[in-house]
Enzyme design. Structure first.
Site, PDB file in Angstrom:
ATOM      1  N   GLU A 105      81.974 -13.419  -3.894  1.00  0.00           N
ATOM      2  CA  GLU A 105      82.357 -12.105  -3.389  1.00  0.00           C
ATOM      3  C   GLU A 105      81.690 -11.808  -2.050  1.00  0.00           C
ATOM      4  O   GLU A 105      80.559 -12.208  -1.808  1.00  0.00           O
ATOM      5  CB  GLU A 105      81.935 -11.011  -4.379  1.00  0.00           C
ATOM      6  CG  GLU A 105      82.597 -11.097  -5.722  1.00  0.00           C
ATOM      7  CD  GLU A 105      82.032 -10.063  -6.693  1.00  0.00           C
ATOM      8  OE1 GLU A 105      81.228  -9.213  -6.252  1.00  0.00           O
ATOM      9  OE2 GLU A 105      82.382 -10.117  -7.873  1.00  0.00           O
ATOM     10  N   GLY A 175      73.579 -13.833  -6.084  1.00  0.00           N
ATOM     11  CA  GLY A 175      72.549 -14.855  -5.933  1.00  0.00           C
ATOM     12  C   GLY A 175      71.241 -14.319  -5.391  1.00  0.00           C
ATOM     13  O   GLY A 175      71.150 -13.191  -4.910  1.00  0.00           O
ATOM     14  N   GLU A 176      70.208 -15.140  -5.493  1.00  0.00           N
ATOM     15  CA  GLU A 176      68.883 -14.849  -4.948  1.00  0.00           C
ATOM     16  C   GLU A 176      68.730 -15.634  -3.643  1.00  0.00           C
ATOM     17  O   GLU A 176      68.618 -16.864  -3.659  1.00  0.00           O
ATOM     18  CB  GLU A 176      67.803 -15.243  -5.954  1.00  0.00           C
ATOM     19  CG  GLU A 176      66.395 -15.372  -5.401  1.00  0.00           C
ATOM     20  CD  GLU A 176      65.915 -14.145  -4.646  1.00  0.00           C
ATOM     21  OE1 GLU A 176      65.561 -14.297  -3.462  1.00  0.00           O
ATOM     22  OE2 GLU A 176      65.900 -13.043  -5.233  1.00  0.00           O
ATOM     23  N   SER A 230      63.882  -6.045  -4.080  1.00  0.00           N
ATOM     24  CA  SER A 230      64.471  -5.401  -5.254  1.00  0.00           C
ATOM     25  C   SER A 230      63.339  -5.108  -6.230  1.00  0.00           C
ATOM     26  O   SER A 230      62.857  -6.008  -6.913  1.00  0.00           O
ATOM     27  CB  SER A 230      65.517  -6.322  -5.902  1.00  0.00           C
ATOM     28  OG  SER A 230      66.623  -6.503  -5.052  1.00  0.00           O
ATOM     29  N   LEU A 231      62.928  -3.870  -6.281  1.00  0.00           N
ATOM     30  CA  LEU A 231      61.748  -3.496  -7.080  1.00  0.00           C
ATOM     31  C   LEU A 231      62.151  -2.942  -8.445  1.00  0.00           C
ATOM     32  O   LEU A 231      61.802  -3.492  -9.482  1.00  0.00           O
ATOM     33  CB  LEU A 231      60.914  -2.474  -6.305  1.00  0.00           C
ATOM     34  CG  LEU A 231      59.566  -2.120  -6.908  1.00  0.00           C
ATOM     35  CD1 LEU A 231      58.649  -3.342  -6.968  1.00  0.00           C
ATOM     36  CD2 LEU A 231      58.905  -0.994  -6.120  1.00  0.00           C
ATOM     37  N   HIS A 232      62.815  -1.799  -8.455  1.00  0.00           N
ATOM     38  CA  HIS A 232      63.469  -1.212  -9.630  1.00  0.00           C
ATOM     39  C   HIS A 232      62.534  -0.710 -10.733  1.00  0.00           C
ATOM     40  O   HIS A 232      63.017  -0.189 -11.750  1.00  0.00           O
ATOM     41  CB  HIS A 232      64.481  -2.191 -10.239  1.00  0.00           C
ATOM     42  CG  HIS A 232      65.499  -2.673  -9.264  1.00  0.00           C
ATOM     43  ND1 HIS A 232      66.271  -1.824  -8.502  1.00  0.00           N
ATOM     44  CD2 HIS A 232      65.863  -3.932  -8.895  1.00  0.00           C
ATOM     45  CE1 HIS A 232      67.078  -2.534  -7.723  1.00  0.00           C
ATOM     46  NE2 HIS A 232      66.839  -3.809  -7.933  1.00  0.00           N
ATOM     47  N   CYS A 349      77.920  -5.598  -7.399  1.00  0.00           N
ATOM     48  CA  CYS A 349      77.787  -7.027  -7.110  1.00  0.00           C
ATOM     49  C   CYS A 349      78.110  -7.870  -8.345  1.00  0.00           C
ATOM     50  O   CYS A 349      77.515  -7.705  -9.403  1.00  0.00           O
ATOM     51  CB  CYS A 349      76.364  -7.305  -6.633  1.00  0.00           C
ATOM     52  SG  CYS A 349      76.105  -8.992  -6.123  1.00  0.00           S
TER      53      CYS A 349
END
EC number: 2.1.1.192
Length: 362
Positions: A105, A175-176, A230-232, A349
């Site tokens: 994507e 993906g990372e 990306s903490l979250h 995503c």
């Protein structure tokens, strides 16, 4: 209102390396091996990234012999557009088919300041974040640098029809990125180069879930690219629940790496914080987050999450989002709420790819 254009899959077969994977100096080296002058590299890049031709025959200022050498050595095909979804706000989501049949994507987002593209770096993802559609089905493979570059080229071709251009990009798709570090860096250098698509480094953002060794490595790169984490979650226990990677790369060690990055580069870092109803969105979480980030040159981007059918998380109520933001601001944290885009299409995503995979297995 959603508009969807769907095309059939093609039989794509790439036996040769993608020409879009080559940086300018690598193209120059190849030309030297072929007995060709290195200035031809600039001409080839001009055809690829300025004129955006789809075949070597259109490269009219190159000799037929050189065009044949290119054709025999490198694949110039990019991606096959399977699905193109257009949102009422102008956001466009592309589902691209790769040469081996896998799909990825890419999202085009329209802002007042220009057009931004969100690119993918892997087919699937191994990180296993419990809220994300991208990790459904696991990791299939890394994308080559040329496959990441091709996403930008294809979206730019779509914008050429209205004489617009991609002005910024974020590496926040499937993906990372740091799990595919070398191809990521090759992509960034090609896109940033004046002979490439020439998107300024400060108009590019790379996001990671927190692969600590690569954060230290990224701090030593010479590109002034924006960096996001990306903490979250504001503590290790909750972060490990949401993001299993925290068990391998623990939050205190991650914060040390982040401080090193900020001190080494002098650049502000962005923390992405998705808000999940009843999980990480309470006032005490905001207070804990403010304490965690105290003294760090940073910005917090609060993200109202998209609903993913395969996941159990729900959206935080609007009033709670504003309360969370206010709690951070009252404690001196620079914070904004991310503007939602593509809400009426599969914009979260991995959602469109997951839907396509379901349809294929019916």
């Amino acid at each position: 209102m959603e508009t969807t254009v769907r095309k059939q899959k093609k039989n794509l077969e790439m036996k040769k390396p993608s020409i879009y994977s080559l940086q300018l100096h690598e193209m120059q080296d190849w030309l030297k091996e072929q007995g060709e002058p290195k200035f031809r590299a600039g001409q080839i890049f001009d055809w690829l990234y300025k004129k955006r031709v789809k075949n070597y025959e259109d490269m009219s200022n190159l000799s037929k012999g050189l065009r044949d050498k290119l054709s025999n050595s490198f694949d110039i095909t990019t991606l096959n557009t399977l699905v193109k979804q257009t949102s009422s706000d102008g956001t466009i989501k592309f589902l691209f088919q790769l040469y081996d049949g896998y799909s990825i994507e890419t999202v085009l987002m329209r802002h007042e300041y220009g057009n931004s593209i969100c690119v993918t770096t892997q087919v699937g993802c191994r990180i296993g974040c419990t809220f994300c559609a991208s990790t459904l089905g696991g990791l299939k493979r890394n994308l080559e640098a040329g496959e990441i570059v091709a996403q930008v080229v294809e979206v730019q071709r779509a914008l050429d029809e209205t004489e617009e251009r991609v002005s910024s990009l974020v590496v926040m798709g499937i993906g990372e990125p740091f799990d595919n570090y070398d191809n990521l860096m090759g992509f960034l250098r090609i896109i940033n180069h004046e002979k490439g698509l020439h998107i300024g480094a400060r108009h590019m953002t790379v996001s990671t879930s927190g692969i600590i060794p690569k954060i230290y490595k990224f701090a030593e790169e010479d590109l002034q690219i924006n960096f996001a984490i990306s903490l979250h979650a504001p503590n290790s226990e909750l972060r490990s629940k949401l993001m299993p990677i925290n068990r391998a790369y623990k939050l205190p060690d991650l914060m040390e790496a982040i401080k090193y990055y900020v001190n080494r580069t002098g650049r502000r870092i962005t923390f992405e914080y998705g808000l999940f109803g009843g999980e990480n969105d309470q006032v005490e979480h905001a207070e804990e987050l403010a304490a965690l980030l105290k003294g760090v040159k940073c910005h917090v981007n609060l993200i109202p999450v998209n609903y993913v059918p395969e996941r159990d998380y729900v959206r935080t109520p609007r009033e709670q989002i504003f309360l969370f933001e206010k709690t951070l601001k009252d404690r001196g944290v620079n914070v904004t709420i991310r503007r939602e885009q593509g809400h009426d299409i599969d914009a979260a995503c991995g959602q469109l790819r997951a839907k396509e995979r379901k349809e294929e297995t019916r």
